[in-house]
Each structure stands twice: as structure tokens, then as C-alpha cells.
Design an enzyme around this catalytic site. Structure first.
Site: not given
Ligand code: GH3
Ligand code: MG
Ligand code: MG
Ligand code: MG
Length: 299
Positions: A185, A220
Site C-alpha cells: 500500500n 488482508e
Molecule cells: P505481515 O507480513 O506481518 O502481515 O505484515 P503486513 O504489513 O501485511 O501486516 P499489517 O497488519 O501491519 O498490515 C496490514 C495492512 O493491510 C494494513 C492495511 O493498510 C492493509 N489493508 C487492510 N485491508 C485492506 C484493504 O481492503 N485494501 C488495501 N489496499 N489494504 C488493506
Molecule cells: Mg499481512
Molecule cells: Mg493481517
């Protein structure tokens, strides 16, 4: 243009009806008996049928019965044309699913008003069916990825869990989470992140069975419930999903990037009293997959 199928054994009646109905703006096709009507209806798919009751061979009522018994023609409105003989054929026709009737001699303005009324009713019913389908979709699906939403995933998975326990069948669960998705993102933007989530569900679609239940639990994070799968099978499935995602590219207008998943895999055992226990274990294994360096499945 609204297409009317006129069914009458008397040619003069057909000619007159065609003349009047074309004048009212309908497109008219004609059949001279019940058999011809049943043939033609599958070729022409009329919007409405005008059906004479008294015909030699297959009568109007028998024709109506067959139209209503066939799922593909059941919803085409039928207006009966009756010779006004005083028998109970109109009552029977209405009970059998005819929309309406007119008596001979036909008053054409009344006939076309009744046809318009039947068509309005059918269109309203179709709109209602479509609206219900759309509501059902909105209530059960995740709008971004089209997989089940969290609530419906739990409804279906809990039902499968109970079924598996009752029948002593296997059940496995995968829980997966995108690796370092925040960085996706941050680097490519939120829209690209959304596209990546759709890529992931596409990768799953190619390898899961029809009976598997895929849901987006939030953000996610996804879960897959696999009826009749043991741990070995579920682990292989996890690895196929993981490698599919690893090989897939998310293509943007001016860039492309890859994504990886970490997956926790577990199988139902006798101690699992609730589906939640199973999911909790998959979550713990997913956490281990992250801790071990991501882009891997842990069972
Ligand atoms: P890890 O490998 O430990 O899972 O790291 P990560 O960065 O994936 O984990 P983290 O939980 O820190 O971040 C998850 C991110 O997912 C944060 C948020 O911006 C993004 N996210 C959550 N839902 C959505 C969505 O519907 N669309 C998008 N584009 N991003 C999303
Ligand atoms: Mg993640
Ligand atoms: Mg997650
Ligand atoms: Mg007749």
C-alpha cells in the site's frame, strides 16, 4: 418490441388478432394448435402468449399445463381466449396459472389493456427477483473480492464443522495473510493493494474445490474451510495457493509487483468443540509462519 404468440386454430381469428395487435404496437407470431405453440415458444421466446381454449388436438388447457410444467416457459404470462361456453374452463385456466382471460367476441382495447397489465406484473416480479438476488449477494459476499464475507464464511464453515463431527468426517482449515502488505500500500497505493487482494482470490479459485469455503475475514486475511480434507491434503492445497500467489504478478499501468502469503493449516480433531477452536489454531500456525520468515505454510 413486445413479442406476442397468438395461438388459435381458426386462421381468420389469427389474421384479425394480428392486425389489431400490430396496430397496438406488438410484434405478433402465430401458432395454429397446441403442438405448434409448444414448439414455437422454445424458438421465439415470446413475452406473452394469447391462448385459445377450444382447439382440436391438444386443447388450450393442456397446452397451458405443459407451458406451466416447463421451468423455461413457466414465467411467460398467458392470457386465455375463451368462446364463453359457460363451462368452467376459465376457472380451471386461472387455477392452472393463466394470468387472465378475454371472451370472444374480443374487445380489442380490453385485450391489449389486459396484456399490458399481465406484462407489468411479470416485469415487477422479475425486478423483485433480481433485487432479492442482489440483496442476497450483498449480504453474503465481500464486495472487493467476491469471496464470502466474514459473517457468511462463519455461517457456512460452522455448518460444515457440525456436519463433519456428526458424520465422523475430516475437515481442515487454512488461514492466510498477505506478507508485508502495508509496504504494498505504501509503495503502490491503496488501489494497487485492492487489486492484489483480487489477484489472491483468483489464485485460490483455480485450485479449490467447489465444496471448499473461501472467506475474507477482514483486511488482508482470508480463511478456507475444506470439508473432507485431511491435514496432508490441506497442506498440499496451501502450498499450491502459496506458490500460485508467489508466481502471480499484480500488473499496474506503469509497474508490476509480486505478493506472497503466509498460511496456517490445521485439521479438526476430537477436542475441537467449536469451529472457533480450529480457526484459533490456524491463526497461531499462521503467526508461526510469519515468525519463521513469511512466504510459507505451517501445519
Ligand atoms: P505481515 O507480513 O506481518 O502481515 O505484515 P503486513 O504489513 O501485511 O501486516 P499489517 O497488519 O501491519 O498490515 C496490514 C495492512 O493491510 C494494513 C492495511 O493498510 C492493509 N489493508 C487492510 N485491508 C485492506 C484493504 O481492503 N485494501 C488495501 N489496499 N489494504 C488493506
Ligand atoms: Mg499481512
Ligand atoms: Mg493481517
Ligand atoms: Mg378455437
Amino acid at each position: 418490441m413486445t413479442k406476442v404468440l397468438v395461438v388459435d386454430d381458426v386462421e381468420d381469428n389469427i389474421v384479425l388478432l394480428t392486425f389489431e395487435l400490430e396496430d397496438e404496437g406488438f410484434e405478433v407470431i402465430a401458432a395454429h394448435n397446441g403442438r405448434e405453440c409448444l414448439d414455437l415458444v422454445h424458438k421465439e421466446w415470446p413475452d406473452i402468449i394469447l391462448l385459445d381454449i377450444r382447439m382440436p388436438g391438444i386443447s388450450g388447457l393442456e397446452t397451458l399445463e405443459q407451458l406451466k410444467a416447463d421451468e423455461s416457459t413457466r414465467d411467460i404470462p398467458v392470457v386465455m381466449v375463451s368462446a364463453n361456453t359457460g363451462d368452467n374452463s376459465i376457472v380451471r385456466a386461472l387455477d392452472m396459472g393463466a394470468h387472465d382471460f378475454v371472451c370472444k367476441p374480443i374487445e380489442y382495447p380490453v385485450l391489449s389493456a389486459r396484456m399490458r397489465s399481465a406484462l407489468r406484473l411479470v416485469n415487477a416480479r422479475r425486478a423483485l427477483v433480481r433485487a432479492n438476488e442482489e440483496l442476497e449477494r450483498l449480504a453474503t459476499q465481500d464486495t472487493l473480492t467476491d469471496v464470502y464475507n466474514r459473517r457468511h464464511f462463519f455461517t457456512l464453515a460452522e455448518a460444515e464443522f457440525s456436519k463433519a463431527r456428526r458424520h465422523g468426517r475430516q475437515l481442515s482449515v487454512l488461514m492466510f495473510d498477505v506478507d508485508l502488505f502495508k509496504a504494498v500500500n505504501d509503495t503502490y497505493g491503496h488501489a494497487a493493494g485492492d487489486q492484489a487482494l483480487r489477484t489472491i482470490t483468483e489464485c485460490c479459485r483455480h485450485v479449490v474445490r467447489d465444496s471448499d469455503i473461501l472467506g475474507r475475514l477482514g483486511g488482508e486475511e482470508f480463511a478456507l474451510c475444506c470439508p473432507d480434507a485431511d491435514l496432508d491434503g490441506a497442506f498440499h492445497l496451501a502450498e499450491r495457493i502459496r506458490t500460485n500467489c508467489e508466481l502471480a504478478q499484480v500488473n499496474l499501468d506503469d509497474a508490476a509487483f509480486g505478493i506472497t502469503l503466509s498460511i496456517g493449516v490445521t485439521q479438526m480433531n476430537e477436542k475441537d468443540a467449536h469451529f472457533d477452536h480450529l480457526l484459533q489454531r490456524a491463526d497461531t500456525l499462521l503467526f508461526q509462519a510469519k515468525a519463521l520468515g513469511r512466504n510459507r505454510s505451517v501445519a
